[in-house]
Design a protein around this motif. Structure first.
Motif, mmCIF file in Angstrom:
data_model
loop_
_atom_site.group_PDB
_atom_site.id
_atom_site.type_symbol
_atom_site.label_atom_id
_atom_site.label_comp_id
_atom_site.label_asym_id
_atom_site.label_seq_id
_atom_site.Cartn_x
_atom_site.Cartn_y
_atom_site.Cartn_z
ATOM 1 N N LEU A 132 11.127 11.514 -12.351
ATOM 2 C CA LEU A 132 10.328 11.213 -10.926
ATOM 3 C C LEU A 132 11.232 11.012 -9.837
ATOM 4 C CD1 LEU A 132 7.293 9.026 -12.474
ATOM 5 C CD2 LEU A 132 7.391 11.568 -11.787
ATOM 6 N N SER A 133 10.830 10.876 -8.847
ATOM 7 C CA SER A 133 11.492 10.272 -7.394
ATOM 8 C C SER A 133 11.497 8.883 -7.534
ATOM 9 C CB SER A 133 11.163 10.883 -6.383
ATOM 10 O OG SER A 133 9.771 10.016 -5.858
ATOM 11 N N GLY A 134 12.443 8.261 -6.797
ATOM 12 C CA GLY A 134 12.657 6.873 -6.660
ATOM 13 C C GLY A 134 11.098 6.049 -6.254
ATOM 14 N N GLY A 135 10.643 6.795 -5.246
ATOM 15 C CA GLY A 135 9.320 6.388 -4.884
ATOM 16 C C GLY A 135 8.189 6.496 -5.931
ATOM 17 N N GLU A 136 8.142 7.479 -6.710
ATOM 18 C CA GLU A 136 7.168 7.752 -7.731
ATOM 19 C C GLU A 136 7.354 6.653 -8.699
ATOM 20 O OE1 GLU A 136 6.826 12.580 -6.822
ATOM 21 O OE2 GLU A 136 8.135 11.960 -8.305
ATOM 22 N N GLN A 137 8.581 6.638 -9.144
ATOM 23 C CA GLN A 137 8.783 5.408 -10.176
ATOM 24 C C GLN A 137 8.320 4.094 -9.735
ATOM 25 O OE1 GLN A 137 13.026 5.547 -11.466
ATOM 26 N NE2 GLN A 137 12.752 7.665 -12.098
ATOM 27 N N GLN A 138 8.296 3.727 -8.591
ATOM 28 C CA GLN A 138 8.084 2.541 -7.850
ATOM 29 C C GLN A 138 6.554 2.357 -7.830
ATOM 30 O OE1 GLN A 138 10.022 -0.273 -6.549
ATOM 31 N NE2 GLN A 138 8.073 -0.752 -7.255
ATOM 32 N N MET A 139 6.006 3.732 -7.600
ATOM 33 C CA MET A 139 4.428 3.498 -7.835
ATOM 34 C C MET A 139 4.101 3.319 -9.334
ATOM 35 S SD MET A 139 3.245 6.997 -5.716
ATOM 36 C CE MET A 139 4.172 7.301 -4.108
ATOM 37 N N LEU A 140 4.804 4.056 -10.305
ATOM 38 C CA LEU A 140 4.581 3.913 -11.594
ATOM 39 C C LEU A 140 4.510 2.551 -11.971
ATOM 40 C CD1 LEU A 140 3.762 5.285 -14.258
ATOM 41 C CD2 LEU A 140 6.093 5.942 -14.768
ATOM 42 N N THR A 141 5.819 1.812 -11.823
ATOM 43 C CA THR A 141 5.901 0.645 -12.377
ATOM 44 C C THR A 141 5.147 -0.519 -11.737
ATOM 45 O OG1 THR A 141 7.616 -0.968 -12.735
ATOM 46 C CG2 THR A 141 7.681 -0.319 -10.817
ATOM 47 N N LEU A 142 4.707 -0.471 -10.576
ATOM 48 C CA LEU A 142 3.560 -1.284 -9.866
ATOM 49 C C LEU A 142 2.396 -1.032 -10.620
ATOM 50 C CD1 LEU A 142 4.198 -0.525 -6.089
ATOM 51 C CD2 LEU A 142 4.443 -2.569 -7.356
ATOM 52 N N CYS A 143 1.851 0.251 -10.672
ATOM 53 C CA CYS A 143 0.716 0.644 -11.627
ATOM 54 C C CYS A 143 0.570 -0.003 -13.138
ATOM 55 C CB CYS A 143 0.334 2.176 -11.580
ATOM 56 S SG CYS A 143 -0.075 2.667 -9.816
ATOM 57 N N ARG A 144 1.764 0.269 -13.797
ATOM 58 C CA ARG A 144 1.739 0.000 -15.088
ATOM 59 C C ARG A 144 1.596 -1.630 -15.348
ATOM 60 N NH1 ARG A 144 7.535 0.808 -17.953
ATOM 61 N NH2 ARG A 144 7.841 -1.307 -16.460
ATOM 62 N N THR A 145 2.146 -2.234 -14.394
ATOM 63 C CA THR A 145 1.916 -3.830 -14.558
ATOM 64 C C THR A 145 0.346 -4.178 -14.176
ATOM 65 O OG1 THR A 145 4.376 -4.365 -13.555
ATOM 66 C CG2 THR A 145 2.554 -5.982 -13.112
ATOM 67 N N LEU A 146 -0.223 -3.327 -13.397
ATOM 68 C CA LEU A 146 -1.554 -3.624 -12.905
ATOM 69 C C LEU A 146 -2.533 -3.188 -14.157
ATOM 70 C CD1 LEU A 146 -2.643 -2.523 -9.348
ATOM 71 C CD2 LEU A 146 -2.701 -4.721 -10.261
ATOM 72 N N MET A 147 -2.120 -2.355 -14.910
ATOM 73 C CA MET A 147 -2.878 -1.867 -15.984
ATOM 74 C C MET A 147 -3.001 -3.049 -17.022
ATOM 75 S SD MET A 147 -4.148 1.212 -15.957
ATOM 76 C CE MET A 147 -4.320 2.000 -17.603
ATOM 77 N N GLY A 148 -2.146 -4.224 -17.118
ATOM 78 C CA GLY A 148 -2.324 -5.490 -17.781
ATOM 79 C C GLY A 148 -3.204 -6.368 -17.275
ATOM 80 N N ASP A 149 -3.799 -6.144 -15.978
ATOM 81 C CA ASP A 149 -5.131 -7.068 -15.516
ATOM 82 C C ASP A 149 -4.450 -8.337 -15.090
ATOM 83 O OD1 ASP A 149 -7.509 -7.148 -14.364
ATOM 84 O OD2 ASP A 149 -8.304 -7.899 -16.066
ATOM 85 N N PRO A 150 -3.241 -8.525 -14.425
ATOM 86 C CA PRO A 150 -2.773 -9.821 -14.113
ATOM 87 C C PRO A 150 -3.596 -10.556 -13.072
ATOM 88 C CG PRO A 150 -1.501 -8.203 -12.769
ATOM 89 C CD PRO A 150 -2.382 -7.256 -13.736
ATOM 90 N N ASP A 151 -3.625 -11.825 -13.086
ATOM 91 C CA ASP A 151 -4.328 -12.701 -12.159
ATOM 92 C C ASP A 151 -3.485 -12.933 -10.817
ATOM 93 O OD1 ASP A 151 -6.891 -12.993 -13.282
ATOM 94 O OD2 ASP A 151 -5.714 -14.302 -14.691
ATOM 95 N N LEU A 152 -2.010 -12.727 -11.021
ATOM 96 C CA LEU A 152 -0.776 -13.052 -9.983
ATOM 97 C C LEU A 152 0.248 -12.125 -10.372
ATOM 98 C CD1 LEU A 152 0.589 -16.194 -8.526
ATOM 99 C CD2 LEU A 152 2.146 -14.627 -9.582
ATOM 100 N N ILE A 153 0.631 -11.347 -9.306
ATOM 101 C CA ILE A 153 1.871 -10.258 -9.650
ATOM 102 C C ILE A 153 3.011 -10.766 -8.802
ATOM 103 C CG2 ILE A 153 0.831 -8.738 -7.901
ATOM 104 C CD1 ILE A 153 1.618 -6.343 -9.840
ATOM 105 N N ILE A 154 4.161 -10.614 -9.389
ATOM 106 C CA ILE A 154 5.535 -11.014 -8.936
ATOM 107 C C ILE A 154 6.175 -9.699 -8.785
ATOM 108 C CG2 ILE A 154 7.701 -12.161 -8.891
ATOM 109 C CD1 ILE A 154 6.343 -14.283 -11.120
ATOM 110 N N ILE A 155 6.288 -9.234 -7.429
ATOM 111 C CA ILE A 155 6.848 -7.909 -6.949
ATOM 112 C C ILE A 155 8.307 -8.192 -6.440
ATOM 113 C CG2 ILE A 155 6.455 -5.776 -5.781
ATOM 114 C CD1 ILE A 155 3.510 -6.447 -6.037
ATOM 115 N N ASP A 156 9.347 -7.493 -7.206
ATOM 116 C CA ASP A 156 10.554 -7.847 -6.627
ATOM 117 C C ASP A 156 11.307 -6.450 -5.988
ATOM 118 O OD1 ASP A 156 13.202 -8.743 -6.154
ATOM 119 O OD2 ASP A 156 13.650 -9.342 -8.228
#
Length: 231
Positions: A132-156
């Protein structure tokens, strides 16, 4: 939601964080700003139990200092690291599947939500993540974290190296999180995105918080911007 008091962090004998105090309220976006080396990423790692630290970290009225990273994650804290940490040989869909806790029942987020938010991921759901491109990988890691249903997300540094259109998409995405009641601690260098979507802004310098206020307060404080943010 998140309450940090007098946090000190270390890499071996190197003392990196010097008494950091900050809070993130429910449904709030807080921007943590500063130059490279100011301690922002170390703060995120300390919250997630990834570095040696002292002080107090409370999440949803529980002390989490000293807990293991997986225990912290299961309490509802999500972390999107700067280096993305995707699994390159697994497909997009498999990466998202790994983000789920248990069977994903009762989660606010599912595959359909991720693919609706980022249609490009749906197009490439059977593609190995490593191509995947860099942008697609960023989308993927954001979404993967959301799949864990967090109440607070730290995005670096979610917009690092991304094209302007993708940066706008990420900003929209973060506002959607807030609309669903998810708190966000946004570590970012780009002032434009941080100032446009954040409720509060914190500035770090030399391992300490040197400014706290609204984005408007920071806009009206040229001394702080010049000393701690501008290159």
């Amino acid at each position: 939601m998140l309450d940090i008091q007098d946090l000190h962090a270390y890499y071996g004998k190197s003392h990196v964080l010097h008494g950091v105090t900050l809070t993130v309220k429910p449904g709030e976006i807080v921007a943590l700003l500063g130059r490279n080396g100011s301690g922002r990423s170390t703060t995120a790692k300390a919250i997630m139990g990834l570095v040696e630290c002292q002080g107090r970290i409370r999440f949803k009225n529980q002390d989490i200092l000293g807990k293991k990273p997986f225990e912290i994650a299961h309490l509802g804290l999500g972390h999107v690291p700067e280096n993305r940490d995707i699994f390159p040989k697994l497909t997009v869909h498999q990466n998202l599947l790994l983000g789920q806790k248990g069977k994903g029942t009762g989660s606010r987020w599912g595959f359909d939500d991720m693919y609706a938010m980022f249609p490009r991921l749906k197009e490439r759901q059977h593609t190995e993540a490593g191509v995947l491109s860099g942008g697609e990988q960023q989308m993927l890691t954001l979404c993967r974290t959301l799949m864990g249903d967090p109440d607070l997300i730290i995005i670096d540094e979610p917009t690092e190296g991304l094209a302007p259109k993708i940066v706008e998409l990420v900003a929209e995405y973060l506002q959607r999180l807030k609309a669903r009641g998810i708190s966000v601690l946004l570590i970012e260098q780009k002032l434009t995105i941080a100032m446009s979507i954040s409720d509060r802004a914190l500035v770090m310098g030399h391992g300490s918080i040197v400014f706290e206020g609204t984005p408007e307060d920071l806009r009206n404080d040229p001394v702080t911007r010049k000393e701690w943010l501008e290159v």
